[in-house]
Design an enzyme around this catalytic site. Structure first.
Site, PDB file in Angstrom:
ATOM      1  N   THR A 126      -6.823   8.747  -1.494  1.00 34.10           N
ATOM      2  CA  THR A 126      -5.916   8.260  -0.460  1.00 34.10           C
ATOM      3  C   THR A 126      -4.645   9.086  -0.504  1.00 34.10           C
ATOM      4  OG1 THR A 126      -4.803   6.300   0.396  1.00 34.10           O
ATOM      5  CG2 THR A 126      -4.939   6.465  -1.991  1.00 34.10           C
ATOM      6  N   GLU A 163      -6.872   1.215  -2.049  1.00 40.69           N
ATOM      7  CA  GLU A 163      -6.703   0.675  -3.404  1.00 40.69           C
ATOM      8  C   GLU A 163      -7.246  -0.743  -3.534  1.00 40.69           C
ATOM      9  OE1 GLU A 163      -4.499   2.326  -1.665  1.00 40.69           O
ATOM     10  OE2 GLU A 163      -3.120   3.503  -2.895  1.00 40.69           O
ATOM     11  N   LYS A 177       0.782   6.426  10.174  1.00 44.89           N
ATOM     12  CA  LYS A 177      -0.665   6.286  10.322  1.00 44.89           C
ATOM     13  C   LYS A 177      -1.085   6.552  11.757  1.00 44.89           C
ATOM     14  CE  LYS A 177      -4.254   4.117   7.881  1.00 44.89           C
ATOM     15  NZ  LYS A 177      -4.865   2.930   7.323  1.00 44.89           N
ATOM     16  N   TRP A 234      -3.624   9.230   7.587  1.00 42.20           N
ATOM     17  CA  TRP A 234      -2.231   9.275   7.143  1.00 42.20           C
ATOM     18  C   TRP A 234      -1.576  10.627   7.387  1.00 42.20           C
ATOM     19  CZ3 TRP A 234       0.077   4.945   6.396  1.00 42.20           C
ATOM     20  CH2 TRP A 234      -0.553   3.865   5.792  1.00 42.20           C
TER      21      TRP A 234
HETATM   22  P1  AMP Z   1      -5.623   3.109   3.768  1.00 48.63           P
HETATM   23  O1  AMP Z   1      -5.452   3.123   2.300  1.00 48.63           O
HETATM   24  O2  AMP Z   1      -5.693   4.466   4.375  1.00 48.63           O
HETATM   25  O3  AMP Z   1      -6.777   2.242   4.160  1.00 48.63           O
HETATM   26  O4  AMP Z   1      -4.323   2.459   4.410  1.00 48.63           O
HETATM   27  C1  AMP Z   1      -3.866   1.180   4.048  1.00 48.63           C
HETATM   28  C2  AMP Z   1      -2.615   0.863   4.821  1.00 48.63           C
HETATM   29  O5  AMP Z   1      -2.893   0.814   6.216  1.00 48.63           O
HETATM   30  C3  AMP Z   1      -1.969  -0.452   4.496  1.00 48.63           C
HETATM   31  O6  AMP Z   1      -1.182  -0.413   3.340  1.00 48.63           O
HETATM   32  C4  AMP Z   1      -1.150  -0.684   5.758  1.00 48.63           C
HETATM   33  O7  AMP Z   1       0.058   0.068   5.727  1.00 48.63           O
HETATM   34  C5  AMP Z   1      -2.046  -0.117   6.845  1.00 48.63           C
HETATM   35  N1  AMP Z   1      -2.873  -1.192   7.418  1.00 48.63           N
HETATM   36  C6  AMP Z   1      -4.148  -1.502   7.140  1.00 48.63           C
HETATM   37  N2  AMP Z   1      -4.577  -2.531   7.890  1.00 48.63           N
HETATM   38  C7  AMP Z   1      -3.542  -2.902   8.668  1.00 48.63           C
HETATM   39  C8  AMP Z   1      -3.344  -3.912   9.657  1.00 48.63           C
HETATM   40  N3  AMP Z   1      -4.312  -4.726  10.034  1.00 48.63           N
HETATM   41  N4  AMP Z   1      -2.121  -3.981  10.229  1.00 48.63           N
HETATM   42  C9  AMP Z   1      -1.113  -3.147   9.888  1.00 48.63           C
HETATM   43  N5  AMP Z   1      -1.246  -2.174   8.966  1.00 48.63           N
HETATM   44  C10 AMP Z   1      -2.443  -2.049   8.358  1.00 48.63           C
END
Ligand code: AMP
Length: 545
Positions: free
Chosen positions: A185, A333, A442, A447
């Site tokens: 990540t 994570e 995002k 990212w």
């Molecule tokens: P990742 O590790 O790439 O899956 O990203 C995780 C991050 O995505 C989280 O810590 C949030 O900042 C964002 N995220 C995931 N799901 C949501 C959601 N339903 N609404 C807002 N942000 C989200």
């Protein structure tokens, strides 16, 4: 006194063994370049996954060795999910959308011994192969007939490996805490970081995902998995589907509106999942073509996560599709599912507006994980739906450390992991993300590191300081805006700066716009005040640069 029940380790191989015996005829349907629609069953997946395990054993892969994949969602990738983890090796799913230098970094960091790849990524693999120090061989996920001539050393063909093996391989019995898969990540600073899942964490996460107040999966469902298998193992769906015997549709690279609609229609899809960007484009297509999803489709639930579900997407699914949105939150994570937005008894009979309002929240925590809010000093905050604070999480499928990163665990003394998100939690336990403390943007589920962009910009001789913030974007949810201060007496245009950044960061992560200012806001200790910038540029709208 200990109880007198049997103990069997929770293993990924048990999922596919179960699916192959209890749901042997349930289908896995895939769309790929060399075979437009491929159909097989869980029995086939089990049989071929065993052959892959046998082939890798013959190639010298042992328990704990890392084996990479660079692939879209398809049946061969699903075979690797069970074959590689099942044999006790670690499946490292590589995100092909990363900048090639990042792929090089993570494959070398993971010390992958073999790399499986879809032939669509052949030119990327040709380019990267000489830099991948530990990779002993590259396995093209195709058959001999479709294998192009490639300049890749130690090139093997997937179907040859399968054809040369017997399917009498026996899955080994492993400790359930054995590492099963690895997913990197983006770090806010520095290089991507690896999250190393275990068989136990994967099974417990899958089991919880099937629960009625989670996704409520069963053998009567057909899942359309738009979430890439390299993004947190497609949110754990291959495992959950094998657990329940649900039919699976894997779309390959085809995530355009037409392909999704056709799959939903032809395969009688009941549940689908993906990031908001995919659904925005899909709904746009349905609208343009004046399709009648409520009549045509039997879509029943849509899981949306990875970024906040936009109101219009929720509304359209509810109204035009007659499908219920389940808004979910999670991270790499966290395996990823932690909260899902499902109704309580008291919500029965609510009208559309009330349902949509509820779905703006990321939902309630699942058994097996816990969440809480803290202030900047680590003091636990009230769950009143108004007080916002740092969102912390802990539980059976939450990472305790990053893979091969020196130093202390990133957890506090009580195992809480700070997610970098800011949220509220109401009296009923519904969590809502309100902001992000981590310095990332995002865009369409991927990212972009604002710090990487800022560092690249300040290397330009005319730039004194740069800050990058996320601006809401209709299609991509968020896109980067760069705010810069030019050095005294230096003239530099927007386009010159963008051209300069062009070969330093991935093209899709370039800022959508650049704004020149005289100075940037700082704290007393000299840190950039991004919150202030976010307020200042809160109403900023992109127009073409
Ligand atoms: P990742 O590790 O790439 O899956 O990203 C995780 C991050 O995505 C989280 O810590 C949030 O900042 C964002 N995220 C995931 N799901 C949501 C959601 N339903 N609404 C807002 N942000 C989200």
């Amino acid at each position: 006194m200990l109880g007198l029940m049997q103990h069997h380790p929770l293993l990924i191989s048990s999922l596919i063994e179960h699916a192959a015996s209890a749901h042997s005829k349930s289908q896995v349907v895939s769309h790929s370049t060399d075979s437009p629609t491929h159909r097989c069953t869980y029995s086939d997946i089990n049989r071929r996954a065993k052959k892959i395990a046998g082939a890798l054993t013959a190639l010298g892969i042992r328990e704990g060795d890392r084996v990479g994949s660079l692939a879209w969602n398809g049946y061969r990738h699903m075979e690797l999910f069970f074959g590689i983890s099942g044999m006790g090796a670690v499946l490292h799913t590589v995100n092909p959308r990363l900048f090639p230098e990042q792929i090089e970094y993570i494959v070398n960091h993971a010390e992958d011994e073999y790399l499986f790849f879809d032939i669509g990524f052949s030119s990327l693999v040709e380019k990267l192969a000489p830099t991948l120090k530990t990779v002993k061989g590259f396995i093209a996920m195709t058959d001999r007939g479709n294998l192009p001539s490639l300049k890749i050393p130690n090139l093997l063909c997937y179907e040859d490996l399968v054809a040369n093996q017997y399917s009498n391989y026996d899955w080994p019995s492993l400790d359930e805490n054995t590492a099963s898969s690895l997913c990197y990540t983006s770090g806010t600073t520095g290089n991507p970081k690896g999250v190393l899942y275990t068989h136990r964490s994967t099974l417990l996460h899958a089991m919880q995902t099937c629960m009625p107040d989670s996704m409520g999966l069963s053998a009567t469902d057909t899942l359309f998995i738009a979430t890439p298998m390299y993004h947190v193992n497609a949110w754990g769906m291959p495992y959950a589907c094998a657990m329940t015997g649900a039919k699976v549709v894997l779309p390959g690279a085809a995530l355009d509106g037409e392909s999704i609609y056709r799959s939903m229609l032809d395969e009688a899809v009941t549940v689908s999942l993906g990031v908001p960007t995919v659904w925005l484009a899909f709904q746009q297509y349905v609208k343009e073509k004046n399709l009648q999803p409520k009549q045509d489709l039997i879509l029943n639930r849509v899981l949306i996560g990875g970024a906040a579900a936009p109101r219009v997407v929720v509304e359209t699914f509810e109204e035009s599709f007659g499908a219920r949105v389940i808004h979910a939150w999670g991270m790499t994570e966290t395996s990823p599912l932690v909260t899902l937005c499902n109704p309580l008894m008291k919500h029965h009979g609510e009208n559309l507006e009330e349902r949509i309002k509820l779905q703006s929240k990321q939902g309630r925590v699942q058994f097996g994980v816990s969440i809480k809010l803290t202030d900047d000093n680590g003091k636990t905050l009230e769950q009143d739906g108004k007080t916002s604070g740092h969102l912390l999480v802990r539980g059976h499928w939450i990472a305790s450390k990053y893979y091969h990163v020196e130093g202390r665990s990133f957890l506090d003394e009580e195992d809480w992991f700070d997610t970098g998100d800011i949220a509220t939690i109401d009296e009923d336990g519904y969590m809502q993300i309100t902001d992000r403390a981590k310095d990332l943007i995002k865009s369409g589920g991927e990212w972009i590191s604002s710090i990487a962009l800022e560092n690249a910009a300040t290397r330009h001789p005319s730039i004194a300081e740069a800050a990058v913030i996320a601006i809401a974007h209709q299609k991509w949810q968020e896109r980067p805006l760069m705010i810069v201060v030019a050095k005294n007496d230096c003239e530099i245009s927007k386009q010159e700066l963008l051209d300069y950044l062009g070969d330093k960061v991935a093209k899709w992560s370039l800022p959508d716009d650049v704004v020149f200012v005289d100075e940037l806001p700082h704290t007393a200790t000299g840190k950039l005040q991004k919150m202030k910038l976010r307020e200042q540029f809160g109403n900023f709208k992109f127009h073409s640069v």
